[in-house]
Design a protein around this motif. Structure first.
Motif, PDB file in Angstrom:
ATOM      1  N   GLY A  32       0.770  -1.327   0.168  1.00  0.00           N
ATOM      2  CA  GLY A  32       0.190  -0.091   0.070  1.00  0.00           C
ATOM      3  C   GLY A  32       0.822   1.178  -0.171  1.00  0.00           C
ATOM      4  N   ASP A  33       2.140   1.156   0.217  1.00  0.00           N
ATOM      5  CA  ASP A  33       3.063   2.372   0.304  1.00  0.00           C
ATOM      6  C   ASP A  33       3.518   2.515  -1.282  1.00  0.00           C
ATOM      7  OD1 ASP A  33       5.004   4.384   0.659  1.00  0.00           O
ATOM      8  OD2 ASP A  33       5.847   3.352   2.312  1.00  0.00           O
ATOM      9  N   LEU A  34       2.916   3.209  -1.867  1.00  0.00           N
ATOM     10  CA  LEU A  34       3.281   3.430  -3.556  1.00  0.00           C
ATOM     11  C   LEU A  34       4.658   3.832  -3.567  1.00  0.00           C
ATOM     12  CD1 LEU A  34       2.357   3.201  -6.460  1.00  0.00           C
ATOM     13  CD2 LEU A  34       1.489   5.408  -6.245  1.00  0.00           C
ATOM     14  N   ALA A  35       4.981   4.767  -2.869  1.00  0.00           N
ATOM     15  CA  ALA A  35       6.336   5.508  -2.944  1.00  0.00           C
ATOM     16  C   ALA A  35       7.602   4.353  -2.643  1.00  0.00           C
ATOM     17  CB  ALA A  35       6.709   6.859  -2.200  1.00  0.00           C
TER      18      ALA A  35
ATOM     19  N   ALA B 296       0.550  -1.011 -10.365  1.00  0.00           N
ATOM     20  CA  ALA B 296      -0.395  -0.901 -11.086  1.00  0.00           C
ATOM     21  C   ALA B 296      -1.703  -0.684 -10.572  1.00  0.00           C
ATOM     22  CB  ALA B 296      -0.327  -1.980 -12.500  1.00  0.00           C
ATOM     23  N   GLU B 297      -1.983  -1.709  -9.725  1.00  0.00           N
ATOM     24  CA  GLU B 297      -3.219  -1.726  -8.797  1.00  0.00           C
ATOM     25  C   GLU B 297      -3.573  -0.724  -7.986  1.00  0.00           C
ATOM     26  OE1 GLU B 297      -6.920  -2.829  -8.033  1.00  0.00           O
ATOM     27  OE2 GLU B 297      -5.718  -3.637  -9.512  1.00  0.00           O
ATOM     28  N   LEU B 298      -2.411  -0.171  -7.441  1.00  0.00           N
ATOM     29  CA  LEU B 298      -2.407   0.939  -6.462  1.00  0.00           C
ATOM     30  C   LEU B 298      -2.778   2.409  -7.223  1.00  0.00           C
ATOM     31  CD1 LEU B 298       0.140   0.213  -3.605  1.00  0.00           C
ATOM     32  CD2 LEU B 298      -2.006   0.599  -3.496  1.00  0.00           C
ATOM     33  N   ARG B 299      -2.171   2.441  -8.289  1.00  0.00           N
ATOM     34  CA  ARG B 299      -2.290   3.696  -9.346  1.00  0.00           C
ATOM     35  C   ARG B 299      -3.834   3.666  -9.821  1.00  0.00           C
ATOM     36  NH1 ARG B 299       3.526   3.522 -12.434  1.00  0.00           N
ATOM     37  NH2 ARG B 299       4.489   4.592 -10.796  1.00  0.00           N
ATOM     38  N   ARG B 300      -4.182   2.594 -10.098  1.00  0.00           N
ATOM     39  CA  ARG B 300      -5.545   2.322 -10.503  1.00  0.00           C
ATOM     40  C   ARG B 300      -6.665   2.982  -9.414  1.00  0.00           C
ATOM     41  NH1 ARG B 300      -4.272  -2.028 -13.879  1.00  0.00           N
ATOM     42  NH2 ARG B 300      -4.502  -3.573 -11.999  1.00  0.00           N
ATOM     43  N   ALA B 301      -6.302   2.409  -8.356  1.00  0.00           N
ATOM     44  CA  ALA B 301      -7.179   2.703  -7.031  1.00  0.00           C
ATOM     45  C   ALA B 301      -7.209   4.010  -6.683  1.00  0.00           C
ATOM     46  CB  ALA B 301      -6.797   1.785  -6.022  1.00  0.00           C
ATOM     47  N   SER B 302      -5.791   4.737  -6.854  1.00  0.00           N
ATOM     48  CA  SER B 302      -5.689   6.062  -6.611  1.00  0.00           C
ATOM     49  C   SER B 302      -6.512   6.951  -7.597  1.00  0.00           C
ATOM     50  CB  SER B 302      -4.121   6.349  -6.669  1.00  0.00           C
ATOM     51  OG  SER B 302      -3.878   7.825  -6.407  1.00  0.00           O
ATOM     52  N   GLU B 303      -6.255   6.595  -8.940  1.00  0.00           N
ATOM     53  CA  GLU B 303      -6.761   7.366  -9.939  1.00  0.00           C
ATOM     54  C   GLU B 303      -8.448   7.290 -10.032  1.00  0.00           C
ATOM     55  OE1 GLU B 303      -5.217   5.573 -13.534  1.00  0.00           O
ATOM     56  OE2 GLU B 303      -3.572   6.798 -12.999  1.00  0.00           O
ATOM     57  N   ALA B 304      -8.839   6.181  -9.446  1.00  0.00           N
ATOM     58  CA  ALA B 304     -10.362   6.041  -9.227  1.00  0.00           C
ATOM     59  C   ALA B 304     -10.831   6.794  -8.282  1.00  0.00           C
ATOM     60  CB  ALA B 304     -10.652   4.428  -8.907  1.00  0.00           C
TER      61      ALA B 304
END
Length: 184
Positions: free
Chosen positions: A56-59, A96-104
């Motif tokens: 969950g920590d994208l960075a 990619a999943e975290l980015r998709r969730a963040s964009e959503a």
């Protein structure tokens, strides 16, 4: 007897050559194995030194992915290559999943913000329509609802600035309240 001595000397020389070849072969093999093991230990230490990433920590996940990709690019073949490549695949999918969730979430937030802007405008328009019909109390309610919604959106929620009709709506409320006070 001389002949036997010559054969004995030849046999000893052949044995010495075999022994020298054996010693040289063992030395070369030992050196190659030592260099290989040293290289493997060095690479495993590099991989171990890369900071772990929490789910969950994208960075942190992106930093770990970049570091592992750098190691994999520098060292193509080693015993841990398959494990690192597998982890890189998992990290890529997780990122990619975290980015998709963040964009959503950002898209949903934008939709909610846009809906609030539209509601504020709609309440303002209802207030103006109520004024035209002579329903001043109703107009005050609509104008106050528009102000409340615009305040909920925030000072920069309308194209980077405050609601453009905010001051006019406040003046309209004040004027309508004074009108109502005079009528009583």
């Amino acid at each position: 007897m001389i002949r036997d001595a010559n054969f004995e000397d030849l046999r000893r020389a052949a044995n010495r050559r075999r022994m020298v070849h054996l010693v040289l072969g063992c030395t070369v093999l030992s050196t190659i194995l030592t260099l290989g093991v040293t290289r493997e230990v060095k690479i495993h230490r590099k991989v171990g030194a890369v900071a772990e990433a929490q789910v969950g920590d994208l960075a942190a996940m992106e930093a770990r992915q970049a570091a592992l990709e750098g190691i994999a690019r520098t060292h193509h073949f080693w015993t841990g290559a398959f494990g690192v490549r597998s982890e890189l695949t998992n990290l890529t999918l997780a990122i990619a999943e975290l980015r998709r969730a963040s964009e959503a979430r950002a898209a949903e937030s934008d939709r909610a913000l846009q809906q609030s802007r539209e509601e504020a405008e709609l309440e303002r328009m209802r207030g103006l329509a109520s004024v035209e019909r002579g329903r001043y109390r109703e107009a005050i309610r609509h104008f106050r609802a528009a102000l409340r919604i615009s305040d909920a959106v925030g000072p920069v929620g309308f194209s980077g600035g405050p609601w453009p009709h905010r001051e006019q709506t406040r003046l309209d409320i004040k004027a309508l309240e004074e009108w109502e006070a005079k009528r009583r």
